[in-house]
Design a protein around this motif. Structure first.
Motif, short mmCIF file in Angstrom:
data_model
loop_
_atom_site.label_atom_id
_atom_site.label_comp_id
_atom_site.label_asym_id
_atom_site.label_seq_id
_atom_site.Cartn_x
_atom_site.Cartn_y
_atom_site.Cartn_z
N ASN A 1 0.82 -1.22 0.00
CA ASN A 1 0.00 0.00 0.00
C ASN A 1 0.85 1.26 0.00
O ASN A 1 0.56 2.23 -0.72
CB ASN A 1 -0.94 0.00 1.21
CG ASN A 1 -2.01 -1.06 1.12
OD1 ASN A 1 -2.38 -1.49 0.03
ND2 ASN A 1 -2.52 -1.50 2.26
N LYS A 2 1.92 1.25 0.79
CA LYS A 2 2.79 2.43 0.87
C LYS A 2 3.54 2.65 -0.45
O LYS A 2 3.65 3.78 -0.94
CB LYS A 2 3.78 2.28 2.03
CG LYS A 2 4.45 3.58 2.43
CD LYS A 2 3.46 4.56 3.02
CE LYS A 2 4.16 5.82 3.51
NZ LYS A 2 3.19 6.84 3.98
N THR A 3 4.07 1.58 -1.01
CA THR A 3 4.75 1.69 -2.29
C THR A 3 3.81 2.21 -3.37
O THR A 3 4.16 3.09 -4.16
CB THR A 3 5.34 0.34 -2.72
OG1 THR A 3 6.41 -0.01 -1.83
CG2 THR A 3 5.88 0.38 -4.14
N THR A 4 2.59 1.66 -3.41
CA THR A 4 1.60 2.07 -4.40
C THR A 4 1.26 3.55 -4.26
O THR A 4 1.17 4.28 -5.25
CB THR A 4 0.32 1.23 -4.24
OG1 THR A 4 0.64 -0.15 -4.45
CG2 THR A 4 -0.75 1.64 -5.24
N GLU A 5 1.10 3.99 -3.02
CA GLU A 5 0.78 5.39 -2.76
C GLU A 5 1.94 6.31 -3.15
O GLU A 5 1.73 7.37 -3.76
CB GLU A 5 0.46 5.56 -1.27
CG GLU A 5 0.18 7.00 -0.85
CD GLU A 5 -0.05 7.13 0.65
OE1 GLU A 5 -0.16 8.27 1.13
OE2 GLU A 5 -0.09 6.09 1.33
N ASN A 6 3.15 5.91 -2.84
CA ASN A 6 4.30 6.78 -3.04
C ASN A 6 4.71 6.92 -4.52
O ASN A 6 5.24 7.96 -4.92
CB ASN A 6 5.50 6.28 -2.23
CG ASN A 6 5.30 6.50 -0.74
OD1 ASN A 6 4.38 7.18 -0.33
ND2 ASN A 6 6.16 5.91 0.07
N ILE A 7 4.45 5.88 -5.30
CA ILE A 7 4.85 5.94 -6.71
C ILE A 7 3.75 6.52 -7.59
O ILE A 7 3.98 6.86 -8.76
CB ILE A 7 5.28 4.55 -7.23
CG1 ILE A 7 6.16 4.73 -8.48
CG2 ILE A 7 4.07 3.66 -7.52
CD1 ILE A 7 6.79 3.44 -8.99
N ALA A 8 2.54 6.69 -7.06
CA ALA A 8 1.40 7.15 -7.86
C ALA A 8 1.64 8.49 -8.56
O ALA A 8 1.29 8.62 -9.75
CB ALA A 8 0.14 7.23 -6.99
N PRO A 9 2.21 9.51 -7.91
CA PRO A 9 2.43 10.78 -8.62
C PRO A 9 3.34 10.62 -9.84
O PRO A 9 3.09 11.21 -10.90
CB PRO A 9 3.07 11.68 -7.56
CG PRO A 9 2.60 11.11 -6.27
CD PRO A 9 2.55 9.63 -6.47
N PHE A 10 4.39 9.80 -9.70
CA PHE A 10 5.27 9.56 -10.84
C PHE A 10 4.50 8.91 -11.98
O PHE A 10 4.60 9.34 -13.15
CB PHE A 10 6.44 8.67 -10.44
CG PHE A 10 7.23 8.15 -11.61
CD1 PHE A 10 8.19 8.95 -12.22
CD2 PHE A 10 6.99 6.89 -12.13
CE1 PHE A 10 8.91 8.49 -13.32
CE2 PHE A 10 7.70 6.42 -13.22
CZ PHE A 10 8.66 7.22 -13.82
N ILE A 11 3.72 7.87 -11.69
CA ILE A 11 2.98 7.17 -12.74
C ILE A 11 1.98 8.11 -13.40
O ILE A 11 1.82 8.12 -14.63
CB ILE A 11 2.26 5.93 -12.17
CG1 ILE A 11 3.28 4.92 -11.65
CG2 ILE A 11 1.38 5.29 -13.25
CD1 ILE A 11 2.65 3.73 -10.96
N GLY A 12 1.28 8.91 -12.60
CA GLY A 12 0.31 9.83 -13.14
C GLY A 12 0.92 10.79 -14.14
O GLY A 12 0.39 10.98 -15.25
N HIS A 13 2.04 11.41 -13.78
CA HIS A 13 2.68 12.36 -14.68
C HIS A 13 3.34 11.65 -15.86
O HIS A 13 3.35 12.17 -16.99
CB HIS A 13 3.70 13.21 -13.93
CG HIS A 13 3.07 14.23 -13.03
ND1 HIS A 13 2.43 15.35 -13.51
CD2 HIS A 13 2.96 14.29 -11.67
CE1 HIS A 13 1.96 16.07 -12.50
NE2 HIS A 13 2.26 15.44 -11.38
N PHE A 14 3.89 10.49 -15.62
CA PHE A 14 4.48 9.71 -16.71
C PHE A 14 3.44 9.39 -17.77
O PHE A 14 3.64 9.62 -18.97
CB PHE A 14 5.10 8.42 -16.16
CG PHE A 14 5.64 7.50 -17.22
CD1 PHE A 14 6.94 7.65 -17.68
CD2 PHE A 14 4.86 6.48 -17.75
CE1 PHE A 14 7.43 6.80 -18.67
CE2 PHE A 14 5.34 5.64 -18.73
CZ PHE A 14 6.64 5.79 -19.19
N LEU A 15 2.30 8.85 -17.34
CA LEU A 15 1.23 8.50 -18.28
C LEU A 15 0.69 9.75 -18.97
O LEU A 15 0.38 9.73 -20.16
CB LEU A 15 0.11 7.76 -17.57
CG LEU A 15 0.45 6.37 -17.03
CD1 LEU A 15 -0.75 5.78 -16.27
CD2 LEU A 15 0.86 5.43 -18.16
N GLY A 16 0.58 10.85 -18.23
CA GLY A 16 0.09 12.09 -18.81
C GLY A 16 1.02 12.63 -19.88
O GLY A 16 0.60 12.98 -20.98
#
Length: 206
Positions: free
Chosen positions: A55-70
């Protein structure tokens, strides 16, 4: 040509399917596990780590994935003084596969890039195994695990504990979660290759 996101629990076939999509359509494959391992090695202070606290890993990497996909799904506008259109490459599509996705955070970031929903920009594939009993899970782990898999050295009792307490509940919750965000769900409990053939056919016809 839309990029593809494949999400699912361990051993559902994400990596195998991604490789087949590469062979069939030429998609570049991005492993989320490798991205997490990269963050773990380069920026340990960010607490983005494999086989730790999901859960912590998923939460912490989410901003990177969001901007990467964007950034990689948008060819218009300016972001951080970068002309996205100038860096756009036609048919530069990829498959991103893994299990560490916080789609609530990711979709909110994607809206900055003009994508109201994930399905506006990506083909969404969810792989689950909701029809397997504990013995079947354990048998598959023992049959298909390689030295690269973290479960490879677990005893049968440890595997059973992991399957009962983690794998089966996670599969159930994953199905509901992915449905909520518009993923097409495929169950790979049995006849996995036939399921992959179906997915490839569906993509070809989309």
């Amino acid at each position: 040509m839309k990029s593809i996101i494949i999400v699912g629990p361990s051993r559902a076939g994400k990596t195998t399917l991604a490789k087949r999509l590469h062979e069939e359509f030429g998609y570049f494959v991005i492993s989320l596990d490798k991205l997490v391992a990269t963050f773990q090695a380069a920026y340990p202070q960010l607490d983005i780590r494999l086989n730790w606290n999901r859960n912590k890993t998923t939460e912490n990497i989410a901003p990177f994935i969001g901007h990467f996909l964007g950034l990689f799904s948008s060819g218009d506008g300016i972001k951080c003084e970068l002309n996205l259109h100038a860096h756009n490459v036609k048919n530069n599509a990829f498959v991103l596969e893994g299990g560490y996705f916080d789609f609530e955070k990711i979709t909110s970031i994607l809206q900055e890039y003009g994508a109201n929903e994930l399905k506006d920009r990506f083909i969404l594939i969810g792989l689950v195994q909701g029809q397997k009993a504990v013995d079947e899970y354990v048998s598959d782990f023992k049959k298909y695990d390689t030295e690269d898999d973290w479960t490879y050295n677990l005893s049968e009792d440890e595997l059973r504990k992991y399957v009962t307490q983690d794998a089966i509940p996670f599969n159930r919750s994953m199905t509901e979660y992915l449905t909520k965000y518009g993923f097409t769900i495929y169950d790979t409990s049995t006849e996995r290759e036939s399921v992959f053939d179906k997915i490839i056919e569906d993509i070809s016809n989309s």
